[in-house]
Design a protein around this motif. Structure first.
Motif, mmCIF file in Angstrom:
data_model
loop_
_atom_site.group_PDB
_atom_site.id
_atom_site.type_symbol
_atom_site.label_atom_id
_atom_site.label_comp_id
_atom_site.label_asym_id
_atom_site.label_seq_id
_atom_site.Cartn_x
_atom_site.Cartn_y
_atom_site.Cartn_z
ATOM 1 N N THR A 213 0.826 -1.217 0.000
ATOM 2 C CA THR A 213 0.000 0.000 0.000
ATOM 3 C C THR A 213 0.860 1.267 0.000
ATOM 4 O O THR A 213 0.359 2.352 -0.295
ATOM 5 C CB THR A 213 -0.949 0.019 1.207
ATOM 6 O OG1 THR A 213 -0.185 -0.021 2.429
ATOM 7 C CG2 THR A 213 -1.916 -1.159 1.168
ATOM 8 N N SER A 223 -4.251 3.164 -0.715
ATOM 9 C CA SER A 223 -5.509 2.611 -0.202
ATOM 10 C C SER A 223 -5.464 2.642 1.324
ATOM 11 O O SER A 223 -5.031 1.696 1.973
ATOM 12 C CB SER A 223 -5.707 1.180 -0.714
ATOM 13 O OG SER A 223 -6.893 0.630 -0.202
ATOM 14 N N GLY A 225 -7.847 2.562 3.547
ATOM 15 C CA GLY A 225 -8.703 1.583 4.215
ATOM 16 C C GLY A 225 -8.041 0.227 4.299
ATOM 17 O O GLY A 225 -8.067 -0.437 5.345
ATOM 18 N N LEU A 226 -7.414 -0.183 3.201
ATOM 19 C CA LEU A 226 -6.733 -1.477 3.164
ATOM 20 C C LEU A 226 -5.524 -1.464 4.092
ATOM 21 O O LEU A 226 -5.292 -2.413 4.835
ATOM 22 C CB LEU A 226 -6.295 -1.801 1.738
ATOM 23 C CG LEU A 226 -5.638 -3.163 1.521
ATOM 24 C CD1 LEU A 226 -6.614 -4.277 1.867
ATOM 25 C CD2 LEU A 226 -5.160 -3.311 0.084
ATOM 26 N N SER A 229 -6.737 -1.486 7.823
ATOM 27 C CA SER A 229 -7.261 -2.784 8.275
ATOM 28 C C SER A 229 -6.146 -3.826 8.346
ATOM 29 O O SER A 229 -6.180 -4.716 9.192
ATOM 30 C CB SER A 229 -8.378 -3.258 7.339
ATOM 31 O OG SER A 229 -7.938 -3.344 6.006
ATOM 32 N N ASP A 265 -12.861 -7.110 8.657
ATOM 33 C CA ASP A 265 -12.713 -5.725 8.196
ATOM 34 C C ASP A 265 -11.711 -5.636 7.047
ATOM 35 O O ASP A 265 -11.906 -4.876 6.091
ATOM 36 C CB ASP A 265 -12.255 -4.851 9.367
ATOM 37 C CG ASP A 265 -12.220 -3.373 9.006
ATOM 38 O OD1 ASP A 265 -13.262 -2.839 8.571
ATOM 39 O OD2 ASP A 265 -11.149 -2.751 9.147
ATOM 40 N N ARG A 268 -13.425 -6.739 3.914
ATOM 41 C CA ARG A 268 -14.343 -5.701 3.410
ATOM 42 C C ARG A 268 -13.570 -4.613 2.664
ATOM 43 O O ARG A 268 -13.975 -4.166 1.585
ATOM 44 C CB ARG A 268 -15.135 -5.086 4.565
ATOM 45 C CG ARG A 268 -16.314 -5.924 5.038
ATOM 46 C CD ARG A 268 -17.215 -5.129 5.962
ATOM 47 N NE ARG A 268 -16.524 -4.730 7.185
ATOM 48 C CZ ARG A 268 -16.490 -5.456 8.294
ATOM 49 N NH1 ARG A 268 -17.096 -6.636 8.310
ATOM 50 N NH2 ARG A 268 -15.868 -5.020 9.361
ATOM 51 N N ASN A 269 -12.459 -4.187 3.233
ATOM 52 C CA ASN A 269 -11.677 -3.127 2.601
ATOM 53 C C ASN A 269 -10.960 -3.614 1.345
ATOM 54 O O ASN A 269 -10.557 -2.795 0.514
ATOM 55 C CB ASN A 269 -10.651 -2.569 3.591
ATOM 56 C CG ASN A 269 -11.255 -1.573 4.563
ATOM 57 O OD1 ASN A 269 -11.583 -0.451 4.201
ATOM 58 N ND2 ASN A 269 -11.437 -1.989 5.807
ATOM 59 N N GLN A 271 -12.405 -5.758 -0.798
ATOM 60 C CA GLN A 271 -13.405 -6.333 -1.690
ATOM 61 C C GLN A 271 -13.224 -5.889 -3.137
ATOM 62 O O GLN A 271 -13.428 -6.666 -4.062
ATOM 63 C CB GLN A 271 -14.812 -5.946 -1.215
ATOM 64 C CG GLN A 271 -15.933 -6.667 -1.947
ATOM 65 C CD GLN A 271 -15.843 -8.176 -1.830
ATOM 66 O OE1 GLN A 271 -15.707 -8.706 -0.729
ATOM 67 N NE2 GLN A 271 -15.903 -8.887 -2.938
#
Length: 281
Positions: A213, A223, A225-226, A229, A265, A268-269, A271
């Motif tokens: 990331t 990213s 969120g990625l 998490s 989580d 989800r991040n 996905q």
């Protein structure tokens, strides 16, 4: 993946615990009058393999995996043995399977098998015919004949790599969750070792994900969120690892719950990467 025997895949904790391979040759004896016989080399024997594996409910379906091996044996299937590094060890047939139940409940549900599998090398009788078939498959068109269609392999993408990392984290977390819930938070010595191994794998995978990331050449760059998490999952994994020496069921259950939530989580991040890997974007 550690190895693949036919369609049977061995990876993570579902791998060989013992591996023996025997090779030999044959000599024919030519009797001589009033002297010791002469030996004449006649060729190599078929190699034999002895594999031992543990099939436990925490990382596979023991009944299903055992039945798959038995089906291959009973159907006389020729099974190529391929290692994860791409090395082909040869083709084999299963000649014998012996199973020992290690863990079972009061009504007969088996949690763990220790399985010994005996294999014998299989060599194609007509190498010329096999080579001709391979040549025809790879040949270019001649006259009005068309070459055999070749399967197209799509190259791996960045999204596929990210998706694979997330999936591996989820698989390790599921294995831990199964072990913890099976014992109600109480871990055996073996369960503690298995849990520790899975946690180490999760830590390395999350560190890899965080690194990607921050790499401007990666599709995961920026990213947040990625990245966030992945850091939360890493923290949950480290906290779980630190609690293992204590071995208190209530603490183990809580740390497991924290890890499951963090991994959910993460999934989800990630996905969008999972979707992109399916669409091959």
């Amino acid at each position: 993946m550690y190895a693949q025997l036919g369609t049977n895949i061995f990876e993570n904790l579902k791998s060989f615990t013992d591996y023996y391979r025997g090779s030999g040759v044959t000599y024919a004896e030519q009797p001589l009058i009033d002297d010791k016989p002469d030996l004449q080399f006649t060729g190599a024997n078929l190699d034999e393999l002895s594999l031992r594996m543990r099939l436990h409910v925490t990382f596979c379906n023991p009944e299903k995996e055992l039945q798959s091996l038995k089906d291959s044996m009973n159907n006389g299937e020729v099974l190529p043995l391929l290692y994860g590094n791409g090395k082909l060890a040869g083709s084999f047939v299963i000649t014998d399977i012996r199973e020992r139940i290690e863990d079972v409940d009061g009504v007969g549900n088996v949690f763990s098998y220790l399985v010994d599998v005996e294999l014998k090398e299989y060599v194609a009788k007509d190498k010329l015919q096999s080579q001709q078939a391979e040549n025809r498959k790879n040949a270019t068109a001649v006259g009005n004949k068309k070459p055999v269609a070749q399967k197209k392999n799509n190259p791996s993408t960045c999204a596929t790599t990210i998706s694979g990392i997330i999936t591996k984290v989820k698989n390790h977390s599921d294995a831990i969750n199964g072990t913890v819930l099976l014992g109600g938070g109480s871990l055996t010595t073996e369960g503690k070792f298995e849990t520790s191994s899975h946690l180490t794998a999760i830590k390395l995978l999350c560190q890899d994900l965080i690194k990607r990331t921050g790499d401007s050449s990666s599709c995961a760059y920026g990213s947040d969120g990625l990245s966030g998490s992945a850091e939360s999952t890493l923290s949950a994994s480290d906290s779980f690892t630190a609690s293992l020496p204590v071995m208190q069921p209530d603490i183990i259950l809580q740390k497991n719950s924290d890890l499951v939530s963090a991994v959910a989580d993460l999934k989800r991040n990630g996905q969008s990467f999972l979707t992109s890997s399916i669409l091959r974007k």
